[in-house]
Design an enzyme around this catalytic site. Sequence first.
Site, PDB file in Angstrom:
ATOM      1  N   ARG A   1      -3.056  49.169 -54.596  1.00  0.00           N
ATOM      2  CA  ARG A   1      -2.402  47.968 -54.075  1.00  0.00           C
ATOM      3  C   ARG A   1      -3.291  46.738 -54.242  1.00  0.00           C
ATOM      4  O   ARG A   1      -2.806  45.614 -54.177  1.00  0.00           O
ATOM      5  CB  ARG A   1      -2.026  48.147 -52.604  1.00  0.00           C
TER       6      ARG A   1
ATOM      7  N   ASP B   1       3.088  45.485 -46.227  1.00  0.00           N
ATOM      8  CA  ASP B   1       3.600  46.845 -46.302  1.00  0.00           C
ATOM      9  C   ASP B   1       5.118  46.800 -46.139  1.00  0.00           C
ATOM     10  O   ASP B   1       5.642  45.884 -45.516  1.00  0.00           O
ATOM     11  CB  ASP B   1       3.047  47.671 -45.134  1.00  0.00           C
TER      12      ASP B   1
ATOM     13  N   ASP C   1      -8.168  49.282 -45.750  1.00  0.00           N
ATOM     14  CA  ASP C   1      -8.316  48.100 -44.907  1.00  0.00           C
ATOM     15  C   ASP C   1      -9.776  47.838 -44.589  1.00  0.00           C
ATOM     16  O   ASP C   1     -10.257  46.710 -44.660  1.00  0.00           O
ATOM     17  CB  ASP C   1      -7.533  48.284 -43.606  1.00  0.00           C
TER      18      ASP C   1
END
Lengths: 665, 630
Positions: A475, A491, A580
Amino acid sequence: MQSCRRKSLWLALLASWLLGLLGILPLLRLAVPTGPRAGAPQGWPRWLDAELLQSFLQPGELPEDAPQLRRAPRGGSCDWGACFDTSKCRSGGFKVFVYPAAEPTSEMQHKILASIEGSRYHTVSPTEACLHLLTLDAPAGACSLVPPKWNGGKNHLVLRLHPASCSGTFQLGWAMVAEASPTVDTFRPGFDVALPLLPEAHPVRGGAPGQLRQHSPHPGAALLALAEERGGWRVAATDSSACPWDGHCEQDHGPEQTHPGAALPNATFCLIPGRRADALRFLQALQPSLGAALLRGYRLDQGGHCSRQEAPTAGAGCPPGDAPHAGPRPASADPVSVGHLLLLSGEGHPYRPREPAFLLQIIQDRILGASAHPSLLWNSPPGALLALPTFSTSPLDFPFYYLQQGSRPAGRFSALIWVGATGQPPLKLIQAVAGSQHCAQILVLWSNDKPPPPSWPETAVPLLVIEGHRKVSARFFPHSAISTDAILSLDAHSSLSTSEVDFAFVVWQSFPERMVGFLTWSHFWDEAQGRWGYTAERVNEFSMVLTSAAFYHRYYHTLFTHSLPKALRRLAEAAPHCVDVLMNFLVAAATKLPPIKVPSGRRHEDASPPRVPGDLGPAARDCIDRVAAGFGHMPLVSSRLRLDPVLFKDPVSVLRKKYRGLEKP
Amino acid sequence: MCLWSGCQPTVPKNKIKVFIYSLKKYVDDSGVPVSNTISREYNELLTAISDSDYYTDDITRACLFVPSIDVLNQNTLRIKETAQALAQLSRWDRGTNHLLFNMLPGGPPDYNTALDVPRDRALLAGGGFSTWTYRQGYDVSIPVYSPLSAEVDLPEKGPGPRRYFLLSSQMALHPEYREELGALQAKHGESVLVLDKCTNLSEDVLSVRKRCHEHQVFDYPQVLQEATFCVVLRGARLGQAVLSDVLRAGCVPVVIADSYILPFSEVLDWKRASVVVPEEKMADVYSILQSIPQRQIEEMQRQARWFWEAYFQSIKAIALATLQIINDRIYPYAAISYEEWNDPPTVKWGSVSNPLFLPLIPPQSQGFTAIVLTYDRVESLFRVITEVSKVPSLSKLLVVWNNQNKSPPEESLWPKIRVPLKVVRTAENKLSNRFFPYDEIETEAVLAIDDDIIMLTSDELQFGYEVWREFPDRLVGYPGRLHLWDHEMSKWKYESEWTNEVSMVLTGAAFYHKYFNYLYTYKMPGDIKNWVDAHMNCEDIAMNFLVANVTGKAVIKVTPRKKFKCPECTAIDGLSLDQTHMVERSECINKFASVFGTMPLKVVEHRADPVLYKDDFPEKLKSFPNIGSL
């Protein structure tokens, strides 16, 4: 004697012909200056007939010069074009072959070699390599012999961490020398590389952050500390009262102190003699003090990237009239210089071993030539190691230099919606994001076993579906379809209103180098377990924002994909929460600043997306500890504030408020 | 190896002094002049030095000596005799501290890359140095001046795509190079243009101003403006006057001259304005150039043109840049910066180099110093002191007693607080006293607070300090204000209404770095400081302008507070709320904007609140629960 007599005869003859005023010889037709104009100021005279003088370059003179080729290098000197074959580096990439060390090596040398062998530059094949690395650091008498593929030293880099070790072993020829504290006599500018002399204990990665915590020195700090022999420091005891506000300085007063220990005193400037033995003190001085003064003869620059005026050299005492005031003295020039030097001392790189990365980057820059780093990137935070030239060589493309360049980020963003294995087409989210006036495009990263739906909602902005089953870390791939500087990472589960998107983007424009997000995590040191942990429990501070809804600069996709070591990226793939953490580490390491939180509506809690569990599992907890180990230090910084719209929840009419969508209880 | 010595510090200006020998004529024993009289360019050069701040006519004060013997072009010199003439100079001393300017070194057949006149220790400002002759850090590499700079009027042409991608305009090229260029042209067709001397021009046409390709005739240097990249190949000499023409045309030079030391490369960042290609890579030059993104090409075009304007366009520019480089070596601590040398004026104008640029978050332990400006409201002052002393991070309190007619109360009457309290008496009742960099300020953070600001809670102040720690280079304050452009009146207007934007904070209570006190007191532009003291108003607006101008950043407004309202005082903004007040404040903004020459204030739409502010969360678990009044 005879020649001497002839010379004096010559001189006498010449002197007799020294005719001060011109105009005597008829040979000089037009070009005879006729003397200064009346009333002209003193200095070089204004000749009335200056216009009639001939040019030094007669028309047509240069073309008559015999053109010629000159290619072969001559003498002992070298330059980039002549002594280095860049063809291998351009075609096969920048690959480095390391000669195995024959002798037992020093620990530092071992660490450096190990780190290069673990880097993306390394190759085991000498024929494929563009650069051959040889270390010359053995104890005296045990220097290695000429290596097998020496080839006159062409495309070789000789690493010499200690000055003058093994100097006379063999002719270095065309080899580049990367040496600690070289002397000006042997250093070939633009070819050799000057290194700082490192203490044995110098950490190869991470290490403690610099001791500099302030922008200005404490008023009680001494003006000058002198490096003395045997590692001591002597303080020239100028307290601030000696240079009061009016700029008049008294003589130094107070006793001179000597510090027999190696601890650096609290001083604004450190004077370090140019002796090689004192080179170690240079790095020491860079840590806490605001400036280092060098005596001549010591080479500071790392391959010429830190230019002269960026290395602060300062004389002792206070030059009158030059603002040597107690308060102002610091901030006018010193912190600027210090920043550069801190970068040089290796603060610039978070997780790769410092020295080799630095060295190889310098050499790679030279090979790249036109597409190498401009000086600005080397000399301003976050430094050249974090501003990848493969992304761009224009400072305007990076998130770090807008102010220096007098520019600002563009007014649009690209929404990047990640649809994972369990995700549904995020139709509501698409509508909310497309409703933002700042949205330029929407990219859906469809990473799902099911095929994407054939039709998508009509939006005012282009919507592009990129298909393919991908790993979570994909991503953050720098997709070429991303057309804006700003990315809104989302998301499929995320839920945002158009107001939230609009406000967060406007905030991001003020802080383009940081991440701006809605949901946050906090890291903490777990005393009981002796390791790092993090929590999604809401507390009064935070140090990470979730990438399930966050704005950031597209450069961080390049940094994530191309600079993170493979081991760390594999970690992210094993534990999806880790992306993250990784992304936050990466941005914090580059900016040394916390991310920014903006208000989020209650619906986040209602939706309770699975990526934000209240209690993170053990695998997720393990992640931050392993990432911190990979970086070598903890770059995350905590913040205690949130940025809200100016009238946020103020008791005034909602009609006055620009971001009404945020006002709902 | 030559190193620097001998220049005495010429305090206080950090400027070297340059002496020029008077013009003499040197002839040999048969009466033939040693050299021609000086050239037009050398005369210009000496005039430029003579007109500059560097010049002195006192030989005893000089640090650098410039002979009036013209050695710009070695072709016109008699080497041995020139050396003898130099040795005659009264202070020659083997050339120590002497500066020679030479643009065309060497001569056939070898063409040395430095002046062949024996010059011993003299510094050489030379055009066409190679790495072998250039004494790094001692000699200065200068351009070869192009006389076309003065002769031809060539209007500037902006950056952007041009007709030819790559152009070669030099006439004297080695046949082998010409062959390689020809191959490039054959391969890439129209986008490459290789020009040569014209063979069939009529007599009255200046051949230096024409170039030809087959039968096509082009005007030179105008044709350079038609190309994106221009080849600068070595000729007999490394330094080529064509470099200057190419830069002027905004054509990015492609320098193909191994070992050439580019002009002023000690200070100029040539990566931003040129492409250097090794000679053996000449065949690849097209693909190397094609890999450069268009935006970068345009930046290079701009940069090339700027280098010409600043350092190439006149002999004066060349001379002064040379002296500046030498000056920077002698006074490295006063040297001008990389940005000053390299950034074009448009970048300099718009760019900001924040003096507090390091991303540091100061340690909380240091705390802040509160500075209370007071005149005679003792009771209110004591309340402020008592309230502020409750803030955990307060480390010192400084009262600036601005009343010369009345003494501050006795020591015993002051509130007893847990941190040091100091009173400074001022000599004059001036508003600027609140922004003076007092020696007593030991912390980096300063809280400026008026003597009637008693409404701020301890939580609000502590939170303000913590916000400042995260933004130590900004003004962090409570009520925000805005500047607006009044289209009808065509001027700036001050706004204190409920707006969605802020661009200023009031300094009735504001945190900032103490460095800005120094800037306010000593570096405020124009007459703003005196103007503020005379009008007894707008010192806060002046501070907002100053900080925004030097950092390029916006203020941070903290907490929802909109005004400083207190029971006893009717004042808002510290003064009155009537119309005249608003008019005066607007006048201040217009006045300051004209003095600064720009509007530095930045408008933002955010304020800083505690993380959990107004969130549905138990109040007692929040760090700063007592925030929220307006």
